[in-house]
Every structure is written in C-alpha cells, then in structure tokens.
Enzyme design. Structure first.
Site, short mmCIF file in Angstrom:
data_model
loop_
_atom_site.label_atom_id
_atom_site.label_comp_id
_atom_site.label_asym_id
_atom_site.label_seq_id
_atom_site.Cartn_x
_atom_site.Cartn_y
_atom_site.Cartn_z
N LYS A 245 0.82 -1.22 0.00
CA LYS A 245 0.00 0.00 0.00
C LYS A 245 0.85 1.27 0.00
CE LYS A 245 -4.35 -2.01 1.18
NZ LYS A 245 -5.43 -2.26 2.12
N ARG B 122 -3.87 -10.04 4.84
CA ARG B 122 -4.23 -10.14 3.42
C ARG B 122 -3.05 -9.64 2.60
NH1 ARG B 122 -6.11 -6.96 -0.67
NH2 ARG B 122 -7.67 -7.85 -2.06
N1 HH2 Z 1 -7.36 -3.94 0.44
C1 HH2 Z 1 -7.63 -4.00 -0.88
C2 HH2 Z 1 -8.74 -4.73 -1.35
N2 HH2 Z 1 -9.52 -5.42 -0.49
N3 HH2 Z 1 -10.04 -6.11 1.70
C3 HH2 Z 1 -9.78 -6.08 3.01
N4 HH2 Z 1 -10.55 -6.77 3.87
N5 HH2 Z 1 -8.74 -5.36 3.53
C4 HH2 Z 1 -7.91 -4.63 2.73
O1 HH2 Z 1 -7.00 -3.96 3.26
C5 HH2 Z 1 -8.15 -4.63 1.32
C6 HH2 Z 1 -9.25 -5.40 0.83
C7 HH2 Z 1 -6.75 -3.29 -1.85
O2 HH2 Z 1 -5.77 -4.14 -2.36
P1 HH2 Z 1 -5.82 -4.85 -3.80
O3 HH2 Z 1 -6.92 -5.84 -3.86
O4 HH2 Z 1 -4.48 -5.41 -4.11
O5 HH2 Z 1 -6.05 -3.66 -4.81
P2 HH2 Z 1 -7.30 -3.23 -5.69
O6 HH2 Z 1 -8.39 -2.80 -4.77
O7 HH2 Z 1 -6.74 -2.11 -6.54
O8 HH2 Z 1 -7.74 -4.42 -6.52
#
Ligand code: HH2
Length: 286
Positions: A229, A264
């Site tokens: 992040k 995660r």
């Molecule tokens: N962060 C992201 C997405 N989903 N869910 C939970 N429970 N907690 C988190 O911190 C969280 C989440 C963001 O990460 P990522 O899926 O890699 O990115 P994107 O939203 O751009 O797909």
C-alpha cells in the site's frame, strides 16, 4: 495495567473453519485490469486459478478473489462484468479444495460466488454497500470480513478527516458487528478490518496499526491488509507497488504483534517466512 499483548489469548478460536492458533494468510488474486499493484496480471481465468493454486502452495490459507479494484480513484465496474470475472476463478479454486473468499460489495456477486463454493465474503463496505448483503450473509451461512472505509474509492483519499481515527473506526466496526448479529450473522462468523489506506492519511494508517490490540476487543478475528500500500512508499522513497515488499512485511508483522489473526497479502511465500521467523522468536506456533 493492561496485560502484555498475548496474541494467543486475544484471538477467537477460529474463523471460517480456520483454527486461529496461528496467524493465517489470505492470498490476493485480483481478476481486474486496474488493481493498484497487480492489475492485468491475472485477468484471464486460467491464469488467475493458477495464481491462486500457487499462492496456496506457498502457504496461503484462504484465497481472496476480487473482480473490481477499490484502489483510490477507481470507478465501479458493471455487476455483470464483475460476475464474469469472478465466477470461473472462484469455481476453479473451490473445486480444487481451497478456502475461497470473494472480495465484493455487491450481493449479486456474493450470491453467485457462494453457489460456486466461496465460503467468505470480504466486503470493503462492511455489508452496508448493498441493501441485500446483510440478509444474504445471514441466510448463506458464509463468514464475513467487515472492513472500514471512509467515503468511496473514487474520492476517499482526497481529504480524509477524523477527530480520533482509532475511536471512530472502532465505533463503526462495533456498529457493523451489532448490525450483523441483529440480522442473524453470529460474531463467530465475523472478522473486522480497520481498512488500511481506505480514506486514511499516513498518520491515520499508523495510528490504526499502533492500535490493532484495541480491535481485538470487538470479540472477532482481526484481519489487516497492508500489502504494497501507498503509505509504505510515503515512509520510504516513493517506491512503486512492486517494490514495497520490505515495508509490507514490516507492517504485517507490526499488525501481528498487535494481535491480528489474518493478513491479506500479495506476496504469500515471503509473508509466510516472515511469520515463521517472528513466531519462532516469540516462541509461538505459526
Ligand atoms: N485492500 C484492498 C482490497 N480489499 N479487503 C480487506 N478486507 N482489507 C484490505 O485492506 C483490502 C481489501 C486493496 O488491495 P488490492 O486488492 O491489491 O487492490 P485493488 O483494490 O486495486 O484491486
């Protein structure tokens, strides 16, 4: 005086069938063209399934499948597009015997993912983004990750403001836990997540990471997502997402030190190694 943080004592016994006698790893599979760190990498179902299987082989206990980016600035995708992305991947991973969660804020996606074998709903809106989500969670028997977000992905990082970020995020999650219980989702099926980077400045993220032990007081498993992040680059040298592994591991271990039960992450093998070393030094299993 508060007892020293003893993660064994503060964790619930289990979440979604996973014993929480050790820290559990949720590996990320984004079936999206635009996720902030891995967008487009696993957009095809076969590639996404292969990634999920590889993450499980590297030590992931659950695979989180998402079909819509929630990165800062992201626009929502049509629900049929999200379903088309997610369904074959959930199906493939569940049929392979993996524990699958679906990262969505839409009840229609939760429903089809459940039919295909997903056992966890991971909702960045804490089941408040769609009026049918709460009822579906109750009847489906799925476990749920309730995450805090201030605002909407498109604008959440423009000017996040809190009077007391830890107290406000705690109060929000406590309210959502009560709403779930009232709708028929028992606390044993819930995990809470402070939502690092979701409508939060660097100072807000750090305040939350320093206070993870307070979230364990909600009586649910605590899940934390710090992987790759932006705050890591803010503390470092402005590194792009793929160069944030060191900071991701440090932040994950800090959260684990505070008593979180699940992390995660995108980099499962490295995280599993870091947890193994941390746990051995702490003389705790896992
Ligand atoms: N962060 C992201 C997405 N989903 N869910 C939970 N429970 N907690 C988190 O911190 C969280 C989440 C963001 O990460 P990522 O899926 O890699 O990115 P994107 O939203 O751009 O797909």
């Amino acid at each position: 005086m508060e007892p020293p943080i003893g993660i064994e004592r503060r964790r619930p016994a289990s979440f979604a069938g996973l014993a929480l006698d050790r820290v559990r790893i949720m590996g990320v599979v984004n079936v999206t063209p635009d996720s902030f760190s891995d967008g487009g990498e696993t957009l095809g179902a076969d590639v996404a399934i292969a990634r999920g299987l590889a993450l499980a082989a590297s030590g992931a206990d659950v695979i989180d499948v998402g079909g819509e980016s929630t990165r800062p600035g992201a626009s929502p995708v049509p629900v049929d597009v999200e379903i088309a992305r997610v369904v074959p991947v959930v199906r493939g991973l569940a049929r392979a015997g993996l524990l699958v969660s679906v990262d969505t804020r839409r009840s229609a996606v939760m429903r089809v993912a459940c039919d295909e074998g997903a056992r966890i709903i991971n909702d960045v809106t804490s089941l408040a983004g769609d009026p049918e989500s709460l009822g579906f969670a109750a009847v489906s028997g799925m476990s749920v990750v309730l995450m805090h977000m201030q605002g909407e992905p498109q604008t959440m990082q423009e000017r996040p403001v809190y009077r007391d970020v830890v107290a406000e995020v705690l109060a929000f999650l406590a309210e959502r836990v009560l709403a779930c219980e009232a709708a028929g989702v028992p606390r044993t099926r819930l995990a809470v997540d402070p939502g690092i980077g979701f409508g939060k400045t660097l100072a807000h993220n750090l305040a939350l990471l320093r206070s993870i032990d307070r979230f364990t007081g909600l009586g649910c498993a605590v899940l934390v997502g710090v992987s790759r992040k932006r705050f890591i680059a803010e503390l470092g040298r402005g590194e792009p997402p793929l160069d944030r592994l060191g900071g991701s591991l440090a932040a994950a271990l800090a959260a684990i030190d505070g008593g979180c039960s699940l992390v995660r992450v995108h980099d499962v093998a490295e995280t599993a190694q870091a947890i193994a070393v941390w746990s051995a030094v702490r003389e705790q299993t896992g």
